[in-house]
Design a protein around this motif. Sequence first.
Motif, PDB file in Angstrom:
ATOM      1  N   ASN A  63     -40.064  11.346   5.045  1.00  0.00           N
ATOM      2  CA  ASN A  63     -38.150  11.042   3.418  1.00  0.00           C
ATOM      3  C   ASN A  63     -37.151  11.556   4.039  1.00  0.00           C
ATOM      4  O   ASN A  63     -36.650  12.053   4.151  1.00  0.00           O
ATOM      5  N   ARG A  64     -37.308  11.920   5.771  1.00  0.00           N
ATOM      6  CA  ARG A  64     -36.576  12.079   6.256  1.00  0.00           C
ATOM      7  C   ARG A  64     -35.455  10.727   6.863  1.00  0.00           C
ATOM      8  O   ARG A  64     -35.540   9.673   6.365  1.00  0.00           O
ATOM      9  N   PRO A  65     -34.040  11.006   6.526  1.00  0.00           N
ATOM     10  CA  PRO A  65     -32.997   9.892   7.179  1.00  0.00           C
ATOM     11  C   PRO A  65     -33.495   9.157   7.948  1.00  0.00           C
ATOM     12  O   PRO A  65     -34.126  10.339   9.079  1.00  0.00           O
ATOM     13  N   THR A  66     -33.643   8.261   8.425  1.00  0.00           N
ATOM     14  CA  THR A  66     -33.494   7.925   9.383  1.00  0.00           C
ATOM     15  C   THR A  66     -32.241   6.059   9.561  1.00  0.00           C
ATOM     16  O   THR A  66     -32.092   5.547   8.587  1.00  0.00           O
ATOM     17  N   PHE A  67     -32.013   6.102  10.741  1.00  0.00           N
ATOM     18  CA  PHE A  67     -31.075   4.773  10.904  1.00  0.00           C
ATOM     19  C   PHE A  67     -31.698   4.541  12.289  1.00  0.00           C
ATOM     20  O   PHE A  67     -31.705   4.893  13.194  1.00  0.00           O
ATOM     21  N   SER A  68     -30.750   3.055  12.775  1.00  0.00           N
ATOM     22  CA  SER A  68     -31.160   2.881  14.200  1.00  0.00           C
ATOM     23  C   SER A  68     -29.368   2.448  14.381  1.00  0.00           C
ATOM     24  O   SER A  68     -28.124   2.192  13.553  1.00  0.00           O
ATOM     25  N   LEU A  69     -29.335   2.480  15.904  1.00  0.00           N
ATOM     26  CA  LEU A  69     -28.521   2.174  16.607  1.00  0.00           C
ATOM     27  C   LEU A  69     -28.511   0.767  17.742  1.00  0.00           C
ATOM     28  O   LEU A  69     -29.026   1.149  18.614  1.00  0.00           O
ATOM     29  N   LEU A  70     -27.564   0.266  17.744  1.00  0.00           N
ATOM     30  CA  LEU A  70     -27.472  -1.118  18.469  1.00  0.00           C
ATOM     31  C   LEU A  70     -26.391  -0.785  19.749  1.00  0.00           C
ATOM     32  O   LEU A  70     -25.360  -0.490  19.312  1.00  0.00           O
ATOM     33  N   LYS A  71     -26.252  -0.361  21.304  1.00  0.00           N
ATOM     34  CA  LYS A  71     -25.885   0.142  21.836  1.00  0.00           C
ATOM     35  C   LYS A  71     -24.531  -1.168  22.172  1.00  0.00           C
ATOM     36  O   LYS A  71     -23.127  -0.984  22.188  1.00  0.00           O
ATOM     37  N   ALA A  72     -24.554  -1.925  21.355  1.00  0.00           N
ATOM     38  CA  ALA A  72     -23.733  -3.539  21.176  1.00  0.00           C
ATOM     39  C   ALA A  72     -22.452  -3.853  20.198  1.00  0.00           C
ATOM     40  O   ALA A  72     -21.163  -3.601  20.282  1.00  0.00           O
ATOM     41  N   LYS A  73     -23.225  -2.831  19.548  1.00  0.00           N
ATOM     42  CA  LYS A  73     -22.649  -2.630  17.907  1.00  0.00           C
ATOM     43  C   LYS A  73     -22.009  -1.600  18.045  1.00  0.00           C
ATOM     44  O   LYS A  73     -21.026  -1.188  17.265  1.00  0.00           O
ATOM     45  N   ASP A  74     -22.662  -0.328  18.948  1.00  0.00           N
ATOM     46  CA  ASP A  74     -22.750   0.704  17.659  1.00  0.00           C
ATOM     47  C   ASP A  74     -22.408   1.791  18.836  1.00  0.00           C
ATOM     48  O   ASP A  74     -22.892   2.547  18.816  1.00  0.00           O
ATOM     49  N   SER A  75     -21.640   1.012  20.456  1.00  0.00           N
ATOM     50  CA  SER A  75     -21.149   2.154  21.495  1.00  0.00           C
ATOM     51  C   SER A  75     -21.495   3.792  21.855  1.00  0.00           C
ATOM     52  O   SER A  75     -21.620   4.504  21.906  1.00  0.00           O
ATOM     53  N   ARG A  76     -20.115   3.290  20.265  1.00  0.00           N
ATOM     54  CA  ARG A  76     -19.757   5.879  20.514  1.00  0.00           C
ATOM     55  C   ARG A  76     -20.830   5.856  19.546  1.00  0.00           C
ATOM     56  O   ARG A  76     -20.987   7.578  20.574  1.00  0.00           O
ATOM     57  N   LEU A  77     -21.839   5.878  18.946  1.00  0.00           N
ATOM     58  CA  LEU A  77     -22.680   7.138  18.551  1.00  0.00           C
ATOM     59  C   LEU A  77     -24.211   6.841  19.358  1.00  0.00           C
ATOM     60  O   LEU A  77     -24.655   7.728  19.571  1.00  0.00           O
ATOM     61  N   PHE A  78     -24.038   5.044  19.979  1.00  0.00           N
ATOM     62  CA  PHE A  78     -25.531   5.298  20.439  1.00  0.00           C
ATOM     63  C   PHE A  78     -25.322   6.080  21.869  1.00  0.00           C
ATOM     64  O   PHE A  78     -25.905   7.276  22.342  1.00  0.00           O
TER      65      PHE A  78
END
Length: 107
Positions: A66-81
């Motif tokens: 039940n934990r919040p999850t998400f994915s980050l792509l380096k090419a698309k989400d560079s700042r958060l990545f």
Amino acid sequence: MYSPARGRVEDFVDYISAVSIQVGKGRLDFRTIEYLPAHTLVIINGASQHGVIFVELGTFNANGRNRPTFSLLKAKDSRLFSLYYDDYKIMWECARAFDGHQLPVPN
């Protein structure tokens, strides 16, 4: 002192140690820390342009499903990545190399 959570960690360590023996081309490393991080990361090719990070946030009273999850792509989400990847690198350097036998005992 034995606790159910520590028993699950020890079971995981036994499992991952057995799996790492079976890894063919790649290499599996893990280290231990003496605290529970605010998030769990699975990083795939983090240093490459095609890096991916799967983030699972820790919560006060939710089990893993039940934990919040998400994915980050380096090419698309560079700042958060970069935020999560840089945080991971600091945590990795502060962690102790696992010798295959001793789990850390929290203070």
